[in-house]
Structures are given as C-alpha cells and as structure tokens.
Enzyme design. Structure first.
Site, mmCIF file in Angstrom:
data_model
loop_
_atom_site.group_PDB
_atom_site.id
_atom_site.type_symbol
_atom_site.label_atom_id
_atom_site.label_comp_id
_atom_site.label_asym_id
_atom_site.label_seq_id
_atom_site.Cartn_x
_atom_site.Cartn_y
_atom_site.Cartn_z
ATOM 1 C CE1 TYR A 1 34.041 48.427 32.662
ATOM 2 C CE2 TYR A 1 33.803 48.787 30.299
ATOM 3 C CZ TYR A 1 34.551 48.891 31.472
ATOM 4 O OH TYR A 1 35.782 49.456 31.429
ATOM 5 C CD GLU B 1 32.179 50.794 36.310
ATOM 6 O OE1 GLU B 1 31.375 51.726 36.479
ATOM 7 O OE2 GLU B 1 33.266 50.933 35.702
ATOM 8 C CG ASP C 1 47.112 38.698 52.370
ATOM 9 O OD1 ASP C 1 46.631 37.693 51.816
ATOM 10 O OD2 ASP C 1 47.824 39.535 51.792
ATOM 11 C CB THR D 1 45.498 35.340 45.759
ATOM 12 O OG1 THR D 1 46.189 34.318 46.488
ATOM 13 C CG2 THR D 1 46.271 36.635 45.848
ATOM 14 C CE LYS E 1 50.076 33.916 46.283
ATOM 15 N NZ LYS E 1 49.207 35.108 46.328
ATOM 16 N NE ARG F 1 48.290 35.762 38.377
ATOM 17 C CZ ARG F 1 49.246 35.036 38.958
ATOM 18 N NH1 ARG F 1 49.491 33.819 38.556
ATOM 19 N NH2 ARG F 1 49.939 35.546 39.944
HETATM 20 N N1 DSN Z 1 53.852 37.214 44.746
HETATM 21 C C1 DSN Z 1 53.177 36.283 45.606
HETATM 22 C C2 DSN Z 1 54.056 35.184 46.041
HETATM 23 O O1 DSN Z 1 54.799 34.674 45.235
HETATM 24 O O2 DSN Z 1 54.002 34.781 47.194
HETATM 25 C C3 DSN Z 1 52.533 36.933 46.748
HETATM 26 O O3 DSN Z 1 51.602 37.840 46.272
#
Ligand code: DSN
Length: 435
Positions: free
Chosen positions: A51, A53, A200, A226, A229, A235
């Site tokens: 933990y 925080e 974003d 994120t 990707k 993730r």
């Molecule tokens: N769910 C994602 C995507 O497939 O683009 C976006 O967060």
C-alpha cells in the site's frame, strides 16, 4: 519453475489458452499490444503487496522507501519521454485518469465539448451512459459527412460549436479516428472561448512519444493517456502537463481558495479524489515500458506502425473497402462495410473464426446500433511488435478480404486459418506462459 500450473491448474489452463490465442492469431484490435517479458516480470512481483497511498516521499503508509524509487523512476522516464513538466503515473486506467481531469477542471453541470462517440470519440468524453455524460453537460463536435473533409474534423465547425456552447473545457482524443489532430487550432479555439484544453492521447501516445505524430503537450493544458496501447506498457493510465504549466495556474486558483499548483490539484484528484492505493507493481511495469520507449528502437517501431497502417489502408482501398476519411495518418483504420453487405458484428465473428481479431465499431453517421454497427476498426501496433512489415500486412488484408468476400465458406475459413498460423509462426511472440 512456476508454481501456478500445479497450484491452480484450472486457472493456469485459462491463462495458457489465452497465451496460445495471442501467439497463434492475428491481433488487429487497434488498442491492444504485446508487452515485453521484462514488463510482464515487473507486473508479477511482490510490489503488488504494498500500500502506498500518497506520493513518493509523502505517503500515508510506512515501508514505502523502495516503491518510492520505482515510482520516481516511472515519473522521471515519463517526463523525459514526453518532455513534460509534471506527471502522475498512478491512474489505474485511462478512464481513471480522465475522471481526475473532470474532478479538477469541472463542476457537475458544467459544459464541455468533446468528439462524439459515434464519430470516433471515447465513452469518457461525454457518452450519456458514462459518468462524463451523466454528471456534466456534454456537447459534441464530429466529423464531416461528405466533401473533401469527409470523415475528418473541420476546425471551423469546432470553433462555431465552441462559440455556441461556450464550454468550460474542450477535449481532444478519440478511440477510432484515423487522422492526426491540429492542436494549435484547438488551443486557439479554447483560448477564444476561455476553455481548458484537455487531450486524451491514449491511442497515439507511443506515436507521439516517438515524434511520429503532432505533439499535444505544448498546446493542451493537460494530457491524459493509457499506457498499454501504442505506448506498449502494462494496462494503466497517466496524466501529464506540458510546458503550458505557468499559464494554467491562475485559472484554477480561485476554485481551491489559494494559489495551488496545477500539479497539486491533479495529484489530489487522483488520490484521494478518485482512487485509493496505487498499484505499485503496475507502476514498476510502467517504468520498464517507459525505459523501453526511450530507446531508439522504439522510434523505429513507431514509424513502422504507421508505415504498416498506410500499406494496409492502401491494400484495403485497392480491394474496394470504404475507409472512413479515405486512409490513415496513424495506427488504425475504420472500415465502413456497408458496400460489402456485411455488418460489423458479423465481420468480427467471421474474422474471429479465422483467428483474426478485430472489433466491430460504429462508423460516422451509422444506421446500425452500437451492438451491430456497420464497421470494423483495424490497427497495426500489436502485429508490428511481432515484426510484421508492409508485405505481411498486405497479406493480412488479402486474408481478411477472402473471409469477408465469402461469408461462412468453410473451405475458405480453413485455408485462411492455416495461412494465419503460418504467418504467426514466422513472427513468434511468447515462448513461455508465465514470465
Ligand atoms: N476501449 C479502448 C479502445 O478499444 O479504444 C479505449 O479505451
């Protein structure tokens, strides 16, 4: 020797099957990728037990001295990668990072302007079924239906819409938009109407890190992403502020009652605002991935993602597929299948039967429901990680075309499946189940 196979054979079997699926099939979901063994190893460590925080050096728990080191490495690498003044690497996901932006910059009921989900936007940019659309007054810009800008965002229309709705915040970013963004034009509009500008960059983050696409950090007040990707990490999510740091301070100060740094507000919005304890094993894995992305090989990888997407797009067009906006600037393409007489839902299932994984996707001005859709979204990041080049991707288009031209033909399916396996064997992925 891993314990899991004998410790929990039932669960292990599911993991093994998923790894085999990833090894043996064509992964074309534009938001997915394959992380390195080192990233997997970092995620599978005892850091999950801790933990922590708070922030490095300012925690609410003892014993954080080593996870502090891990988080600081992640933060320093992320700042270097994106030339950012400040980052928070704790968001559990892109949606969590985005929640912190709303909490910081908006009050419930405030108006913001974002890209319509039906035109390639994202759930957290104002969908009526998401907190962003439920708690705030979401208004939308979209892409053009026809003419030279068909499938693209026309900045004059965005300006008109911004003047009409007078938003407190404008969001940029998409999950199915195959073109780059004009961040300077968005900032000009935001300044004109006195709005915060939030980008974003979840989808193109890796391409932005590698300077393959335009950079939002000099223009947006705040950027979220994120990490899994095109950035090819575990993730997770992250928030960044670029070199507009000073300008944003005055605007936010009144809400807090004292002049707070923008970074303090975003940090508080992550914890305690929207999250509890950060996932330290994932933060360690983010650090590993950012280290990988700082290497020159990552730039070559990102460049290849786009070369492959362009080669794929040209091959689709040659075969009569209708690509939204006619092609791509980035890692993905959105295919309108209406001229092929197959829905997105059916195309996804047909391709799945040949071990080619895509997702059905709404196309702009779709006449099908979100569960059926008229399109599919196809991306190159994952298979580029495996080493696929333009020729391999042209072969993928041929395989997809054969499946979609003869829906349900078992002979075609069998032949294509065989060719998919052969192609995957040429570009091996994981030679282990547990890292
Ligand atoms: N769910 C994602 C995507 O497939 O683009 C976006 O967060």
């Amino acid at each position: 020797m891993p314990d899991l196979p004998s410790h929990d054979p039932e669960l292990y079997a599911a993991i093994q099957q998923e790894v085999e699926r990833q090894n043996d099939g064509l992964e074309l979901i534009a938001s997915e990728n394959f992380v390195s063994k080192a990233v997997l190893e970092a995620m599978g460590t005892a850091l999950t037990n801790k933990y922590a925080e708070g922030l490095p050096g300012k925690r609410y728990y003892g014993g954080c001295q080593f996870v502090d080191v891990a988080e600081n490495i992640a933060r320093d690498r992320a700042k270097k990668l994106f030339d950012a003044d400040w980052v928070n690497v704790q968001p559990h996901s892109g949606a969590s990072a985005n929640a912190a932006i709303y909490l910081t910059l908006m009050n419930p009921g405030d108006t913001f302007l974002g890209l319509d989900l039906a035109h390639g936007g994202h759930l957290t940019h104002g969908s009526p079924v998401n907190f962003s659309g439920l708690l705030y007054n979401a208004t939308y810009y979209g892409v053009e239906r026809e003419g030279p800008m068909a499938g693209r965002i026309d900045m004059d229309r965005v300006r008109d819409k911004a003047r009409e709705v007078n938003p407190k915040m404008i969001s940029i970013g998409a999950s199915a938009y195959p073109r780059d963004f004009d961040y300077a034009a968005f900032r000009d509009i935001a300044d004109e109407v006195g709005a915060f500008l939030w980008m974003d960059m979840a989808h193109p983050a890796g391409l932005i890190a590698a300077d393959v696409l335009n950079d939002p950090l000099p223009h947006a007040h705040v950027v979220t992403t994120t990490t899994h990707k095109t950035l090819r990490g575990p993730r997770g999510g992250m928030i960044l502020v670029g070199n507009d740091f000073e300008n944003t301070l005055g605007k936010v100060a009144p809400k807090s009652g004292r002049v707070k740094m923008m970074s303090e507000l975003f940090d508080s919005a992550v914890f305690p605002g929207t999250q509890g304890g950060p996932l330290m094993h994932v933060i360690a894995a983010k650090a590993v991935a950012f280290g990988e992305a700082l290497k020159p090989e990552f730039t070559t990888y990102a460049q290849q993602i786009v070369k492959n997407a362009k080669a794929m797009a040209a091959a689709f067009v040659e075969r009569g597929f209708d690509l939204v906006s006619g092609g791509t600037d980035n890692h993905l393409m959105l295919i309108d299948l209406r001229n092929k007489g197959v829905t997105g839902k059916d195309a996804e299932a047909l391709l799945q039967a040949a071990e080619i994984t895509v997702n059905k996707n709404m196309v702009p001005f779709d006449d099908q429901s979100p569960f059926v859709t008229s399109g599919i979204r196809v991306g190159t990041p994952a298979m580029t990680t495996r080493g696929f080049d333009e020729d391999a991707f042209r072969q993928v288009v041929d395989l997809m075309d054969r499946v979609l031209s003869k829906p349900g033909d078992e002979t075609v399916l069998q032949q294509v499946r065989g060719e998919v396996h052969a192609l995957c064997e040429r570009f091996p992925l994981y030679d282990f189940v547990i890292a």
